[in-house]
Scaffold this active site. Structure first.
Site, mmCIF file in Angstrom:
data_model
loop_
_atom_site.group_PDB
_atom_site.id
_atom_site.type_symbol
_atom_site.label_atom_id
_atom_site.label_comp_id
_atom_site.label_asym_id
_atom_site.label_seq_id
_atom_site.Cartn_x
_atom_site.Cartn_y
_atom_site.Cartn_z
ATOM 1 C CG ASP A 1 49.587 40.021 31.029
ATOM 2 O OD1 ASP A 1 48.831 39.697 31.964
ATOM 3 O OD2 ASP A 1 50.279 39.206 30.407
ATOM 4 C CG ASP B 1 49.867 36.969 35.688
ATOM 5 O OD1 ASP B 1 49.122 35.995 35.477
ATOM 6 O OD2 ASP B 1 50.235 37.749 34.785
#
Length: 157
Positions: free
Chosen positions: A119, A138
């Site tokens: 991330d 995401d």
């Protein structure tokens, strides 16, 4: 419209996710720098290793958690593909389904290669500090899922 639209949308989401991770984390050396302020606080690149699902839910350091989340993602992808092939899906629904599948597979690849999801995006605004990081996959998963819910023509009314 052809069901190939689903495949193309999935491939595009998967590729954009993987390229963005490589460019930001390795190309911009975020892995060593930890954080890069682009337009703080609106957009900050901050390195993160997510061993759970979104927003740090179900965090787990074990291989069991990792493989469970890989399996769950693959089951969800399979269900979405089978469902979209069985219904009269519009082109927009196929694109949304492809986004969901491509994003999920991008995160699956991370779990297979690294043991966690990479991330790097953090966004805050208006005096509210967001402590969570996420990635392009995401975004595609969320957009795809919301799109499928909003575009499903079987709603009562």
């Amino acid at each position: 419209m052809s069901k190939r639209l689903l495949l193309w949308a999935a491939a595009a989401a998967f590729a954009l996710d993987q390229v963005s991770k490589y460019v930001v984390i390795y190309g911009m050396d975020l892995i060593d720098r930890g954080q890069i302020d682009l337009l703080p606080p609106l957009l900050v690149f901050r390195y993160g290793e997510n061993r759970g699902i979104n927003f740090g839910l179900f965090q787990g350091e074990t291989d069991l958690t990792r493989w469970f989340l890989i399996g769950l993602s693959l089951i969800i992808c399979t269900i979405a593909i089978v469902w979209l092939r069985r219904i009269r899906a519009t082109p927009a629904m196929l694109i949304c389904g492809g986004f969901l599948v491509g994003g999920a597979l991008g995160n699956v690849l991370d779990r297979l290669v690294y043991g966690y999801v990479l991330d790097f995006l953090n966004m805050s605004c208006c005096g509210i500090r967001n402590p969570y990081v996420f990635n392009v996959a995401d975004i595609f998963i969320f957009a795809g899922a919301i799109g499928l819910v909003l575009l499903d023509g079987k709603k009562g009314g």
